[in-house]
Design an enzyme around this catalytic site. Sequence first.
Site, PDB file in Angstrom:
ATOM      1  N   HIS A 103       0.829  -1.204   0.000  1.00 58.55           N
ATOM      2  CA  HIS A 103       0.000   0.000   0.000  1.00 58.55           C
ATOM      3  C   HIS A 103       0.864   1.254   0.000  1.00 58.55           C
ATOM      4  O   HIS A 103       0.882   1.989  -0.988  1.00 58.55           O
ATOM      5  CB  HIS A 103      -0.947  -0.007   1.214  1.00 58.55           C
ATOM      6  CG  HIS A 103      -1.818   1.206   1.287  1.00 58.55           C
ATOM      7  ND1 HIS A 103      -2.098   1.844   2.471  1.00 58.55           N
ATOM      8  CD2 HIS A 103      -2.453   1.902   0.315  1.00 58.55           C
ATOM      9  CE1 HIS A 103      -2.884   2.888   2.225  1.00 58.55           C
ATOM     10  NE2 HIS A 103      -3.130   2.932   0.925  1.00 58.55           N
ATOM     11  N   HIS A 122      -1.870   0.941   7.930  1.00 53.63           N
ATOM     12  CA  HIS A 122      -3.324   0.948   7.740  1.00 53.63           C
ATOM     13  C   HIS A 122      -3.881  -0.459   7.858  1.00 53.63           C
ATOM     14  O   HIS A 122      -4.907  -0.787   7.282  1.00 53.63           O
ATOM     15  CB  HIS A 122      -3.668   1.585   6.395  1.00 53.63           C
ATOM     16  CG  HIS A 122      -2.937   2.866   6.148  1.00 53.63           C
ATOM     17  ND1 HIS A 122      -1.780   2.919   5.406  1.00 53.63           N
ATOM     18  CD2 HIS A 122      -3.171   4.115   6.598  1.00 53.63           C
ATOM     19  CE1 HIS A 122      -1.337   4.178   5.376  1.00 53.63           C
ATOM     20  NE2 HIS A 122      -2.150   4.910   6.096  1.00 53.63           N
TER      21      HIS A 122
END
Length: 173
Positions: A103, A122
């Site tokens: 990510h 995250h």
Amino acid sequence: MKKCNRLVEVGRRQFLRGGVMGAAGAAAATVFPAHQAQARSLARVEYPADRLANVADLVVNEPMDITYPDEDSPGVLLKLGTAVQGGVGPDGDIVAYSVLCPHKGWLLTYNPGDMTLNCPGHFSRFDCEAGGQQTWGHATQNLPQFELRVDDGGDIYAEGVDELIYGRLSNVI
Ligand code: FES
């Protein structure tokens, strides 16, 4: 009618001009194959074989820090204890992954409880028993798995990567 004929003539000239341009384009295209072949060869990824460890160095479910294919690409080498997808070694249970989250590149940490790599950024999670498959979170790509080979002496070599490592436009070194 005269005006109409003039328009037809203009159209015919434009058509012919287009034909000339098309022919020029086709001629230029005949120049491209060598160039395109070079682009193709630049895109082909050739991985160096790199010795990571020996089978005897590994303990079940204890991650070993590695780097591959270069020092800027941290990863982890794992002996999971049961044969898994992409696993090598006598028990088919040795795997290696990039630990850069696909990510945004946070460093992943290993959870021995469920054999996942987890992102503190995250919260993406990747299953080490399933080829690095993402099971949760913001990432939109599975974890890059390093392709491994074990020689007769038990030395473990990385020889490739099956996904794009975070932050790279290609896995070329
Ligand atoms: Fe890992 Fe965002 S950086 S989920």
